[in-house]
Design an enzyme around this catalytic site. Structure first.
Site, PDB file in Angstrom:
ATOM      1  N   ILE A 101       0.832  -1.209   0.000  1.00 21.42           N
ATOM      2  CA  ILE A 101       0.000   0.000   0.000  1.00 21.42           C
ATOM      3  C   ILE A 101       0.867   1.261   0.000  1.00 21.42           C
ATOM      4  O   ILE A 101       0.604   2.206  -0.752  1.00 21.42           O
ATOM      5  CB  ILE A 101      -0.983  -0.026   1.197  1.00 21.42           C
ATOM      6  CG1 ILE A 101      -2.006  -1.146   0.986  1.00 21.42           C
ATOM      7  CG2 ILE A 101      -1.693   1.316   1.359  1.00 21.42           C
ATOM      8  CD1 ILE A 101      -2.845  -1.495   2.208  1.00 21.42           C
ATOM      9  N   ASP A 124      11.269   1.976   6.812  1.00 22.64           N
ATOM     10  CA  ASP A 124      10.864   0.572   6.741  1.00 22.64           C
ATOM     11  C   ASP A 124      12.127  -0.262   6.935  1.00 22.64           C
ATOM     12  O   ASP A 124      12.974  -0.328   6.037  1.00 22.64           O
ATOM     13  CB  ASP A 124      10.217   0.282   5.366  1.00 22.64           C
ATOM     14  CG  ASP A 124       9.588  -1.102   5.306  1.00 22.64           C
ATOM     15  OD1 ASP A 124      10.134  -2.029   5.937  1.00 22.64           O
ATOM     16  OD2 ASP A 124       8.558  -1.260   4.621  1.00 22.64           O
ATOM     17  N   ALA A 162      -3.611   1.998   8.639  1.00 25.01           N
ATOM     18  CA  ALA A 162      -3.039   0.647   8.793  1.00 25.01           C
ATOM     19  C   ALA A 162      -3.744  -0.102   9.933  1.00 25.01           C
ATOM     20  O   ALA A 162      -4.737  -0.809   9.678  1.00 25.01           O
ATOM     21  CB  ALA A 162      -1.543   0.749   9.020  1.00 25.01           C
ATOM     22  N   ARG A 163      -3.276   0.079  11.146  1.00 31.30           N
ATOM     23  CA  ARG A 163      -3.921  -0.548  12.304  1.00 31.30           C
ATOM     24  C   ARG A 163      -3.824   0.412  13.492  1.00 31.30           C
ATOM     25  O   ARG A 163      -2.769   1.003  13.734  1.00 31.30           O
ATOM     26  CB  ARG A 163      -3.238  -1.882  12.662  1.00 31.30           C
ATOM     27  CG  ARG A 163      -3.570  -3.041  11.708  1.00 31.30           C
ATOM     28  CD  ARG A 163      -5.027  -3.479  11.796  1.00 31.30           C
ATOM     29  NE  ARG A 163      -5.370  -4.568  10.900  1.00 31.30           N
ATOM     30  CZ  ARG A 163      -5.910  -4.441   9.692  1.00 31.30           C
ATOM     31  NH1 ARG A 163      -6.155  -3.250   9.196  1.00 31.30           N
ATOM     32  NH2 ARG A 163      -6.224  -5.499   8.961  1.00 31.30           N
ATOM     33  N   ASP A 192      -8.569   5.968   9.979  1.00 33.67           N
ATOM     34  CA  ASP A 192      -9.545   4.943   9.579  1.00 33.67           C
ATOM     35  C   ASP A 192      -9.565   3.812  10.593  1.00 33.67           C
ATOM     36  O   ASP A 192     -10.423   2.940  10.545  1.00 33.67           O
ATOM     37  CB  ASP A 192      -9.142   4.396   8.197  1.00 33.67           C
ATOM     38  CG  ASP A 192     -10.181   3.443   7.619  1.00 33.67           C
ATOM     39  OD1 ASP A 192     -11.391   3.720   7.769  1.00 33.67           O
ATOM     40  OD2 ASP A 192      -9.798   2.411   7.031  1.00 33.67           O
ATOM     41  N   GLU A 241     -11.834  -1.053  18.325  1.00 33.45           N
ATOM     42  CA  GLU A 241     -12.840  -0.923  17.261  1.00 33.45           C
ATOM     43  C   GLU A 241     -14.030  -1.818  17.580  1.00 33.45           C
ATOM     44  O   GLU A 241     -13.834  -2.958  18.005  1.00 33.45           O
ATOM     45  CB  GLU A 241     -12.228  -1.307  15.916  1.00 33.45           C
ATOM     46  CG  GLU A 241     -11.121  -0.331  15.508  1.00 33.45           C
ATOM     47  CD  GLU A 241     -10.538  -0.616  14.128  1.00 33.45           C
ATOM     48  OE1 GLU A 241     -11.044  -1.520  13.433  1.00 33.45           O
ATOM     49  OE2 GLU A 241      -9.590   0.060  13.739  1.00 33.45           O
ATOM     50  N   HIS A 278     -13.054   2.209   9.967  1.00 29.77           N
ATOM     51  CA  HIS A 278     -12.264   1.134   9.361  1.00 29.77           C
ATOM     52  C   HIS A 278     -12.959   0.664   8.069  1.00 29.77           C
ATOM     53  O   HIS A 278     -13.213  -0.529   7.882  1.00 29.77           O
ATOM     54  CB  HIS A 278     -12.065  -0.047  10.320  1.00 29.77           C
ATOM     55  CG  HIS A 278     -10.912  -0.928   9.936  1.00 29.77           C
ATOM     56  ND1 HIS A 278     -10.192  -1.647  10.838  1.00 29.77           N
ATOM     57  CD2 HIS A 278     -10.354  -1.203   8.722  1.00 29.77           C
ATOM     58  CE1 HIS A 278      -9.247  -2.340  10.219  1.00 29.77           C
ATOM     59  NE2 HIS A 278      -9.332  -2.080   8.923  1.00 29.77           N
TER      60      HIS A 278
HETATM   61  N1  NAD Z   1      -7.785   0.317   6.554  1.00 30.77           N
HETATM   62  C1  NAD Z   1      -8.013  -0.812   5.898  1.00 30.77           C
HETATM   63  O1  NAD Z   1      -9.162  -1.137   5.575  1.00 30.77           O
HETATM   64  C2  NAD Z   1      -6.865  -1.682   5.506  1.00 30.77           C
HETATM   65  C3  NAD Z   1      -7.003  -2.567   4.418  1.00 30.77           C
HETATM   66  C4  NAD Z   1      -5.906  -3.344   4.052  1.00 30.77           C
HETATM   67  C5  NAD Z   1      -4.717  -3.265   4.762  1.00 30.77           C
HETATM   68  N2  NAD Z   1      -4.633  -2.432   5.841  1.00 30.77           N
HETATM   69  C6  NAD Z   1      -3.386  -2.331   6.621  1.00 30.77           C
HETATM   70  O2  NAD Z   1      -2.446  -1.549   5.889  1.00 30.77           O
HETATM   71  C7  NAD Z   1      -1.128  -1.900   6.302  1.00 30.77           C
HETATM   72  C8  NAD Z   1      -0.241  -2.084   5.089  1.00 30.77           C
HETATM   73  O3  NAD Z   1      -0.722  -3.163   4.290  1.00 30.77           O
HETATM   74  P1  NAD Z   1       0.138  -3.691   3.058  1.00 30.77           P
HETATM   75  O4  NAD Z   1      -0.760  -4.534   2.224  1.00 30.77           O
HETATM   76  O5  NAD Z   1       0.882  -2.572   2.423  1.00 30.77           O
HETATM   77  O6  NAD Z   1       1.181  -4.621   3.826  1.00 30.77           O
HETATM   78  P2  NAD Z   1       2.645  -5.044   3.361  1.00 30.77           P
HETATM   79  O7  NAD Z   1       2.998  -6.213   4.191  1.00 30.77           O
HETATM   80  O8  NAD Z   1       2.724  -5.158   1.884  1.00 30.77           O
HETATM   81  O9  NAD Z   1       3.548  -3.782   3.769  1.00 30.77           O
HETATM   82  C9  NAD Z   1       3.814  -3.474   5.101  1.00 30.77           C
HETATM   83  C10 NAD Z   1       5.202  -2.871   5.164  1.00 30.77           C
HETATM   84  O10 NAD Z   1       5.458  -2.545   6.534  1.00 30.77           O
HETATM   85  C11 NAD Z   1       6.822  -2.813   6.765  1.00 30.77           C
HETATM   86  N3  NAD Z   1       7.126  -2.933   8.182  1.00 30.77           N
HETATM   87  C12 NAD Z   1       7.085  -4.037   8.968  1.00 30.77           C
HETATM   88  N4  NAD Z   1       7.522  -3.739  10.201  1.00 30.77           N
HETATM   89  C13 NAD Z   1       7.825  -2.422  10.202  1.00 30.77           C
HETATM   90  C14 NAD Z   1       8.324  -1.530  11.181  1.00 30.77           C
HETATM   91  N5  NAD Z   1       8.661  -1.957  12.406  1.00 30.77           N
HETATM   92  N6  NAD Z   1       8.485  -0.245  10.852  1.00 30.77           N
HETATM   93  C15 NAD Z   1       8.200   0.193   9.598  1.00 30.77           C
HETATM   94  N7  NAD Z   1       7.754  -0.613   8.613  1.00 30.77           N
HETATM   95  C16 NAD Z   1       7.566  -1.894   8.921  1.00 30.77           C
HETATM   96  C17 NAD Z   1       7.084  -4.084   5.996  1.00 30.77           C
HETATM   97  O11 NAD Z   1       8.468  -4.248   5.760  1.00 30.77           O
HETATM   98  C18 NAD Z   1       6.301  -3.846   4.719  1.00 30.77           C
HETATM   99  O12 NAD Z   1       7.108  -3.254   3.724  1.00 30.77           O
HETATM  100  C19 NAD Z   1      -1.282  -3.130   7.182  1.00 30.77           C
HETATM  101  O13 NAD Z   1      -1.262  -2.719   8.542  1.00 30.77           O
HETATM  102  C20 NAD Z   1      -2.658  -3.637   6.865  1.00 30.77           C
HETATM  103  O14 NAD Z   1      -3.206  -4.333   7.952  1.00 30.77           O
HETATM  104  C21 NAD Z   1      -5.669  -1.634   6.212  1.00 30.77           C
END
Ligand code: NAD
Length: 345
Positions: free
Chosen positions: A163, A182, A242-243, A267, A272, A291
């Site tokens: 993302i 990252d 993200a979370r 979001d 939640e 969310h």
């Molecule tokens: N709001 C929503 O509805 C929704 C929907 C989908 C995903 N998400 C959330 O979005 C976030 C990103 O999803 P994604 O598909 O890009 O995941 P992804 O796994 O492709 O990317 C996550 C990135 O975070 C990095 N990371 C891990 N630990 C870290 C740290 N300590 N510090 C900094 N970076 C770190 C990883 O190396 C990776 O590059 C996740 O938390 C996911 O749960 C939210």
């Protein structure tokens, strides 16, 4: 008709009146390939063995899939989870029973990235505040709420994965400068994505917008605590799609209240659904969503198409792209099933 391959779709995709709660979720892809599918007869919070064992594939939204169902799963070969979370599925039990688990990261990428950018632009333009002024007949007060132009500003991404990279793709036209923190990617990878890799403190000090796009892990729990939030500019905005628990919400509320941050777009929350009495909801400079800011027709159709494609791959004896438990591919039962399906296809 792909002979004998049966797909079950969990019943929580349907509203109580029996119509789809999410619009088009791509099931036409199964129809076009001649794969038979049906909704499970019952909507249960956790699937039972009796509900799953006569299906080869399952398209699953909310119900938990635990060891009890998986240890007696009959012909089940693939569980295609709609979305990217899979904490509702017992991954070890899938692997030990030779069942593939897939998710749909390709489908959430654009909707969530677009949502992060929506929050960024809405905050910069003080959209909700101006909406309220207009409705309340406070037209002239717009002078008190000057927005912040985005051109040339710095966007810091915490997490540059699926993302985070797409946020950059979408935001390029705004002529922002991109920083990324990252620990799991190299400077070269960050630079290929269009960002400069920096440490977290530098990112927080230099960014006008901070977008949280990392996973929630033990390491990222309260990654943005009071001390780190204090490093941000008082004119900066925080966006979290993200979370929730990655940000210490009480510390964020205090910083926003004290004017140590310009605003936030959220979001996700530590708890939640967020408590309607949570003080963060009283702040004018915060834009919130349940969310679900990324919930669009594109998002649901994309999730469904991606999940159905994984099912079709298995129905043809192929390994799908977004497998969570690749260790299951070593399981003799799964290897035999995939060989049989490939022969039939
Ligand atoms: N709001 C929503 O509805 C929704 C929907 C989908 C995903 N998400 C959330 O979005 C976030 C990103 O999803 P994604 O598909 O890009 O995941 P992804 O796994 O492709 O990317 C996550 C990135 O975070 C990095 N990371 C891990 N630990 C870290 C740290 N300590 N510090 C900094 N970076 C770190 C990883 O190396 C990776 O590059 C996740 O938390 C996911 O749960 C939210």
């Amino acid at each position: 008709m792909r002979q004998g391959f049966r797909v079950g779709v969990t019943r929580d995709f349907l509203k109580p009146d029996g119509t789809s709660g999410f619009g088009d979720i791509g099931l036409g892809l199964l129809d076009s390939a001649g794969v038979a599918w049906e909704y499970l007869a019952e909507n249960t919070p956790e699937l039972r063995a009796g509900q799953v064992r006569d299906f080869d594939g399952l398209l699953v939204l909310g119900p938990r899939v635990g060891a009890a169902a998986l240890d007696d799963c009959g012909r089940l070969t693939i569980i295609a989870r709609f979305g990217v979370g899979f904490d509702s599925v017992d991954v070890d039990a899938c692997t030990r029973n030779g069942v593939l688990l897939t998710i749909t990261p390709d489908a959430v990428r654009r909707p969530v990235a677009a949502a992060a950018l929506t929050l960024l632009l809405a905050l910069s333009h003080k959209l909700l505040i101006k909406d309220r002024l207009t409705r309340a007949g406070r037209w002239a007060e717009k002078l008190d709420y000057m927005g912040q132009g985005v051109t040339g500003r710095t966007l810091g991404l915490i997490g540059l994965g699926n993302i985070g990279r797409d946020v950059i793709n979408l935001a390029r036209a705004l002529e922002l400068r991109f920083l990324a923190f990252d620990p799991y990617i190299s400077s070269e990878q960050a630079s290929a994505a269009g960002a400069e890799r920096v440490d977290l403190e530098t990112l927080l000090r230099e960014s006008d917008y901070v977008s949280v796009n990392c996973n929630l892990t033990d390491e990222t729990y309260h990654l943005l605590d009071a001390e780190r939030l204090a490093l941000m500019k008082p004119t900066a905005y925080l966006i979290n799609t993200a979370r929730g628990p990655i940000v210490d919400q009480a510390a964020l509320t205090a910083a926003l209240r004290a004017g140590r941050l310009a605003g936030a777009g959220l979001d996700v929350f530590e708890q939640e659904p967020v408590d309607p009495d949570d003080p963060i909801l009283t702040l004018d400079n915060v834009i919130v969503a349940p969310h679900g800011i990324c919930w669009t027709d594109e998002c649901f159709r994309g999730n469904g198409l991606s999940a159905c494609q994984s099912i079709l791959d298995v129905a043809a004896g192929r390994v799908p792209r977004y497998v969570v438990n690749r260790a299951a591919l070593e399981h003799p039962r799964l290897q035999r099933r995939l060989r049989d399906l490939a022969t039939r296809a």
